[in-house]
Design an enzyme around this catalytic site. Structure first.
Site, short mmCIF file in Angstrom:
data_model
loop_
_atom_site.label_atom_id
_atom_site.label_comp_id
_atom_site.label_asym_id
_atom_site.label_seq_id
_atom_site.Cartn_x
_atom_site.Cartn_y
_atom_site.Cartn_z
N GLU A 66 0.83 -1.20 0.00
CA GLU A 66 0.00 0.00 0.00
C GLU A 66 0.86 1.26 0.00
OE1 GLU A 66 -0.24 -2.57 1.99
OE2 GLU A 66 -2.29 -3.05 2.57
N GLU A 350 4.52 -4.92 -11.43
CA GLU A 350 5.95 -4.63 -11.28
C GLU A 350 6.77 -5.47 -12.26
OE1 GLU A 350 5.63 -3.73 -6.49
OE2 GLU A 350 6.29 -5.68 -7.21
#
Length: 447
Positions: A66, A350
């Site tokens: 987060e 990612e």
């Protein structure tokens, strides 16, 4: 709403009453290394820094995932409103260790206060935020109600509600409470349409729910120390003549799946190397110790151990904050947290941003929307498998066929770039409209 207020008062009284026990629990966690050794009082709202004058925005993220999703928004805020003070809080020590090196100069960091009346009042009394931005699903009643009472606008970014949490909040006792809490937000930006529907079913006001995209697609070029960059370059040189794949974000038990697949692949690809990246460094050290005990040759990253061609074919990463760089050394990325029932997946973007061919298991939970969106854009961008044999076959196909591997790599990279475009711009427009120009003690205008 009256029932919601009643349930909240019960919660407030309970958290006030158990505060001494929580204090003892935090001290115990500190002794175990689970809380910061010197900054643990911040968890009770005691500041370790002075509040600068002027307007202040507080961003809160519980853990590393987060927190990293919040950083692009924080950077944008820092660029367009440089005279604004930004405070970021995290809960876990591991998140702090990575995020402290990624925050722009001037951004303050504190450990998040516990959701007890005294800690929250102490924290808000010192920092006096003009707006509070919460990441994902941190619905803490004392924090939300105290902020609302002080007319501090609240925003929930990348808002999500797992199936388990949704069922719990939908219970007859908790539904009035969550409805009350959600009514205090000026903006709820869900990470998918399904999540937005769940928040509406929990009685969030429809006019505050605005979809803008998943912030976890926004993988900016985060700061990497020169030492890390150099060591990554050295690792690339070591792996230049080998067939490499990386298994990242592994939970306990998943290493058995990965190592089983690796052993099968060695039969047809004796020059292959697997890079194992557990979620926690200590787990990596345990994996390396067990493998060595079994007589296998392993290189451990924290010890700067080198890979010996045709001998060392397992590289275990027991460090934090290097995953994005490590994706650049492997053309194939297997994303963990998805191979054992009960797990809920990890961020695929990612690896896609790094141009890896992406493979994941079937237990993707929180990231099911991401898998679906990427596969809808291009089925080759993510390969989803259900069994160890399917995983072996998927990796084997890519290791054996350079053209197919390149096609999958290009697909994941293109889909990432498509899905990540304009997300920060959209988020910023929503924040400026619903939060910074909303009703608060001190008006903030960010253009």
């Amino acid at each position: 709403m009256k029932l919601g207020v009643f349930v909240y008062r019960l919660y407030r009284a309970l958290t006030y009453g158990v505060s001494p026990l929580i204090h003892l629990h935090i001290r115990w966690r500190r002794l175990r290394g689970l809380e910061h050794f010197s900054r643990w009082p911040e968890r009770f709202g005691h500041p370790s820094a002075v509040r600068p004058p002027g307007s202040l925005i507080w961003f809160h993220a519980v853990s590393l995932g987060e927190g990293m999703a919040a950083i692009p928004v924080i950077r944008h805020c820092n660029e367009v409103k440089s005279d604004l003070t930004i405070l970021m809080t995290t809960t876990t020590v591991s998140a702090f260790e990575v995020i402290k090196n990624q925050l722009p100069v001037g951004v303050l960091h504190q450990f998040a206060p516990l959701d007890t009346p005294l800690a929250i009042d102490r924290f808000l009394g010192h920092w006096k935020p003009n707006a509070i931005i919460i990441m994902e699903n941190e619905l803490w009643p004392n924090l939300i109600m105290a902020a609302s009472g002080l007319l501090i606008p609240l925003g929930l970014l990348n808002a999500r509600m797992s199936t388990k949490s949704f069922k719990r909040w939908s219970s007859p006792l908790l539904l009035p409470l969550v409805s009350l809490l959600l009514s205090k937000f000026s903006l709820i930006a869900p990470l998918s349409t399904l999540q937005g529907i769940r928040f509406q079913l929990l009685h969030a006001p429809p006019f505050v729910i605005n979809y803008s995209g998943d912030l976890k697609y926004v993988v900016n070029k985060f700061h990497v120390s020169s030492g890390t960059s150099e060591s990554i370059r050295d690792l690339k040189v070591e792996l230049a003549e080998m067939k490499v794949w990386i298994a990242s974000s592994l939970h306990r038990g998943e290493e058995e799946v990965i190592l089983g697949v690796h052993n099968m692949l060695l039969e047809s690809h004796p020059d292959s190397v697997v890079i194992i990246v557990p979620r926690h460094p200590h787990h990596g050290q345990q994996i390396a110790h067990k493998l060595r005990k079994d007589g296998q040759s392993v290189a451990l990253r924290s010890q700067n151990e080198k890979l010996t061609p045709r001998k060392t074919n397992i590289y275990v990463v027991d460090t934090l904050g290097e995953l994005r760089e490590l994706y650049s050394v492997a053309p194939i990325a297997v994303i963990g947290g998805s191979f054992i029932p009960g797990l809920t997946g990890h961020n695929l973007s990612e690896a896609a941003a790094a141009g890896c061919a992406v493979i994941t298991g079937c237990h993707v939970g929180h990231f099911s929307h991401m898998v679906k969106a990427m596969q809808q854009a291009n089925p080759l961008s993510v390969t989803q498998v259900s069994t160890k044999l399917e995983l072996k076959e998927a990796v084997d196909l890519l290791l054996s066929n350079p053209e197919i591997l390149e096609t999958h790599q290009r697909a994941s990279k293109d889909v990432y770039e498509s899905l990540s475009s304009c997300i920060i711009t959209n988020i910023w427009k929503l924040l400026n409209l619903h939060i910074f120009r909303g009703k608060s003690r001190n008006h903030i205008e960010c253009k």
